[in-house]
Design an enzyme around this catalytic site. Structure first.
Site, PDB file in Angstrom:
ATOM      1  N   ARG A  87       0.853  -1.184   0.000  1.00 56.55           N
ATOM      2  CA  ARG A  87       0.000   0.000   0.000  1.00 56.55           C
ATOM      3  C   ARG A  87       0.890   1.234   0.000  1.00 56.55           C
ATOM      4  O   ARG A  87       1.920   1.280   0.678  1.00 56.55           O
ATOM      5  CB  ARG A  87      -0.918   0.022   1.238  1.00 56.55           C
ATOM      6  N   GLU A 142      -3.152   7.474  -4.705  1.00 60.76           N
ATOM      7  CA  GLU A 142      -3.513   7.028  -6.047  1.00 60.76           C
ATOM      8  C   GLU A 142      -4.997   7.288  -6.346  1.00 60.76           C
ATOM      9  O   GLU A 142      -5.825   7.221  -5.431  1.00 60.76           O
ATOM     10  CB  GLU A 142      -3.155   5.553  -6.250  1.00 60.76           C
ATOM     11  N   HIS A 170      -1.133  -0.070  -9.889  1.00 59.52           N
ATOM     12  CA  HIS A 170      -1.730  -0.942  -8.865  1.00 59.52           C
ATOM     13  C   HIS A 170      -2.381  -2.167  -9.514  1.00 59.52           C
ATOM     14  O   HIS A 170      -3.551  -2.476  -9.292  1.00 59.52           O
ATOM     15  CB  HIS A 170      -2.762  -0.169  -8.025  1.00 59.52           C
TER      16      HIS A 170
END
Length: 201
Positions: A118, A147, A165
């Site tokens: 993360r 993000e 991601h």
């Protein structure tokens, strides 16, 4: 390490004419790699790195007596010992901004950080500063603190690999997840052991 971003930009920019020298990268084989969070994902990362003859160090909430890797008491000790630091732990109040200026300084100017966990585990402002000022050698980032907003400074850096991601998202991984979920449900309702038991890192 292999200068993927720089090489891609070099070729796409038309700079490769056949004689121009392109910088040398570094190999993964034999490097000292630190894994933060030796749970299910971290363990699989370690297995793959072992095939490259890497020396593997780790920090986790508790020592894993059944693994052959070197345990470090905290992330500071880990960063000081390794060439590459890979973030695999969960985001919690305790791990938020765990990778800070001091950790990056201990990783050093030849160190590379990879984050597949993360974004907020790394203090992104400090990471950008360390990269821009060449205080660390590079980064591989699949996740970001805010993000999909990404610090614009990262776009200009050839020592950074960015991805949206999507580390786990492949057709193969979705097929595997389907098999695991249905297999676990069948096992649970049949009173049998689960295919993928809970692993606490």
């Amino acid at each position: 390490m292999r200068m993927v971003s720089a090489g891609d930009r070099f070729v796409r920019g038309g700079e490769w004419k056949g004689e121009e020298a392109f910088g040398l990268g570094r190999k993964l084989t034999g490097k000292r790699v630190g894994i933060v969070g030796l749970g299910n994902i971290g363990s699989k990362v370690a297995t793959r790195l072992a095939a490259f003859n890497c020396s593997i160090f780790y920090s986790s909430r508790k020592r894993k007596p059944d693994v052959p890797y070197v345990y470090c008491l905290d992330i500071y000790a880990l960063a000081e010992k390794v060439n590459i630091l890979i973030i695999c732990c969960a985001l919690t109040d305790q791990t938020r901004h765990m990778v800070n200026e001091e950790v990056l300084a201990k990783l050093g100017k030849d160190g590379v950080i990879v984050n597949i966990s993360r974004g907020a585990i790394i203090d992104e402002e400090e990471l950008v500063r360390s990269l821009v000022e060449s205080k660390i050698a590079g980064a591989g980032l699949d996740v970001f603190e805010h993000e999909p907003i990404i610090p614009k400074e990262l776009f200009a850096l050839d020592n950074v690999v960015l991805s949206p991601h999507r580390a786990v998202f492949t057709t193969d991984s979705f097929d595997d997840m389907y098999e695991h979920v249905t297999g676990n449900l069948k096992a649970f309702f049949a009173g049998k052991p689960l295919l993928s038991p809970y692993v606490d890192d």
